[in-house]
Design an enzyme around this catalytic site. Structure first.
Site: not given
Length: 419
Positions: A206, A234, A265
Site C-alpha cells: 500500500s 489493495h 476499499k
C-alpha cells in the site's frame, strides 16, 4: 538513595487522591513530550474534515469550493454508487442497525452467510469468514493456524496488521527482504525443520504500489513444501482481468492457499474484512479466532453495500479496465514531468520526495489548488522515504487526472522538487 527513600516516604504519607493526581501529571508530561517530538520532526498527521460523501469530488472544511480527491481507497468509485447506497438502505430497513451480539451467540443473519458464500465464489475458494475489518482478519488468522512447531516467513514491508497478527502467534518467525526471492529461498531452506511453513505477503503493497512476485513465491512454496497467504486489500476488485486480485493477475489462483482482504476499499468502502480459503480452516477460525469470537457482527448496512458491490463487479469488468487506463495516464504524465513514481502500474502512485516536511508542505499547497492528497512520512514509511501517495479511481475523469498533474508540476517547482 536517601533522596529516593525520602520521596517514597513522602508519597506513602500523601493522601491517595494526591498520589493519583501526581501520577496523572507525570503521564501528561510524558505524553506531551512525545507529542512535541512528533511535531518537531515534521511528521504530525492532521485530519482534514470532509463535509460530503466520499467520491472523486468532495467538500473539505477550510477549503473553498469543490475538491478533487486523490487519496481515497475508493478504487472503483463504489463508495457513493447509487445502487450500492440503495442496497445499504434496503438492508438497514430489513435487518436493522446492528446485531448487538457476536456471531456465535445471536449475531448471524442470513445476509452474513450469503455474503460469505459470495466472497468464496468470487475468489474461487471453499469458504469465507467475515470480520469487522481486515486488520481483525489478520489479527485472527496466524494465532489459530500456526503453533510453536510451525514457521511463518513474512515480507519485511508487509502491512502493520500482518506484522501484528504474526506477533500474536507462537510460530518461528522469519523475515525476508522486500520482494527478494533469493532471500526468501534461503529462509525457506532454513525453515525446513518446522512442521508447517507459511509464506505471508501483501499482494500489492500500500505504501509503494508494487506487487508481490506471486509466480516466483508460489514456485518456491511448492519446491519447499510451504503454504502461501496473501493479503489482497489493495488488489481485490481491480487487479486481474476480472478484479479477483494479484493471484488472478499473475495466474496463480490455484496456488495461493489463503486470502485475506477488505470490504472497506474497492468493495463499497464501508467496513469489514474476511478470510477465504480451505473450508476446514474457516471452520477452525469460527471456533478459535478471537477477533471473530469477541467482536460484534458486521452491521447489516455494510453487508448490503458490500454484497451489491460484488454483484456489480461480477456483472462486468468494464470498470476494472477503466482504472487501468487512468492509472497509466497519471503515471506516464508525472514521470514525463520529472517526478519519481514508485510501484508498477498500480493505482497507488507514490510520488517520492524523501523529506517529510517537503511532502507535508506540498500536500498542503496541493489542497489550495483544489487537489486532496496526503503526505506520508515516518513511521508510516521508512525515514528518508517520505512521499505523497496519489490514488487513482475509476470515477476520476481525464480532466481530473490532467488537473492533478498540472498542480503537482506547479507545486513541485514552487518547493524545488522540480527544476
Amino acid at each position: 538513595m536517601w533522596a529516593g527513600r525520602a520521596l517514597h516516604a513522602a508519597l506513602s504519607r500523601a493522601p491517595r487522591g494526591s498520589r493519583a493526581q501526581s501520577a496523572l501529571a507525570q503521564l501528561r508530561d510524558i505524553l506531551e513530550e512525545e507529542l512535541e517530538s512528533i511535531r518537531g520532526a515534521g511528521t504530525w498527521k492532521s485530519e482534514r474534515v470532509i463535509r460530503s460523501s466520499q467520491g472523486p469530488h468532495i467538500h473539505v472544511d477550510g477549503a473553498p469550493g469543490g475538491i478533487i480527491n486523490f487519496c481515497a481507497n475508493n478504487y472503483l468509485g463504489l463508495s457513493s454508487h447509487p445502487e450500492v447506497i440503495q442496497a445499504g438502505l434496503q438492508t438497514l430497513k430489513e435487518f436493522g442497525a446492528g446485531l448487538s451480539s457476536v456471531r456465535f451467540i445471536c449475531g448471524t443473519q442470513s445476509i452474513h452467510k450469503d455474503l460469505e458464500a459470495k466472497i468464496a465464489r468470487f475468489h474461487q475458494r471453499e469458504d469465507a469468514i467475515l470480520y469487522p475489518s481486515c486488520f481483525d482478519a489478520n489479527a485472527g488468522l496466524f494465532e489459530v493456524l500456526l503453533t510453536p512447531e510451525d514457521a511463518v516467513l513474512s515480507d519485511e514491508l508487509n502491512h502493520a496488521s500482518i506484522i501484528d497478527g504474526i506477533r500474536l502467534c507462537k510460530a518461528h518467525k522469519y523475515r525476508y527482504r522486500h520482494l527478494d526471492m533469493a532471500d526468501l529461498e534461503a529462509k525457506l531452506q532454513e525453515a525446513q525443520k518446522h512442521r508447517l511453513r507459511l509464506v505471508a505477503t501483501d499482494g500489492a503493497f500500500s505504501m509503494d504500489g508494487d506487487i508481490a512476485p506471486l509466480q516466483k513465491i508460489c514456485h518456491l512454496a511448492s519446491q519447499y513444501g510451504a503454504l502461501v497467504f496473501v493479503d489482497e486489500s489493495h488488489a481485490t476488485g481491480f487487479l486481474g482481468a476480472t478484479g479477483r486480485g494479484t493471484d488472478e493477475l499473475l495466474g496463480v489462483m490455484d496456488q495461493v492457499t489463503i486470502i485475506n482482504s477488505t470490504l472497506g476499499k474497492a468493495l463499497g468502502g464501508a467496513s469489514g474484512g474476511y478470510t477465504t480459503g480451505p473450508g476446514a480452516l474457516v471452520s477452525l477460525l469460527r471456533q478459535r479466532s478471537r477477533p471473530y469470537l469477541f467482536s460484534n457482527s458486521l452491521p447489516p448496512a455494510s453487508v448490503g453495500c458490500a454484497s451489491k458491490a460484488l454483484d456489480l463487479l461480477m456483472e462486468s469488468n468494464a470498470i476494472v479496465q477503466s482504472i487501468a487506463a487512468k492509472t497509466l495516464r497519471f503515471r506516464s504524465q508525472m514521470e514525463a514531468a520529472g517526478f519519481t513514481i514508485s510501484g508498477a502500474n498500480h493505482p497507488i502512485c507514490p510520488v517520492m520526495l524523501g523529506d517529510a516536511r517537503l511532502a507535508l508542505n506540498m500536500a498542503d499547497d496541493m489542497l489550495k489548488r483544489g487537489i486532496f492528497v496526503i503526505g506520508f512520512s515516518y513511521p508510516v514509511v521508512p525515514k528518508g522515504q517520505a512521499r505523497i501517495r496519489v490514488q487513482i479511481s475509476a470515477v476520476h475523469s481525464v480532466e481530473d487526472i490532467d488537473h492533478c498533474v498540472e498542480a503537482f508540476v506547479e507545486v513541485g517547482r514552487l518547493h524545488g522538487a522540480l527544476p
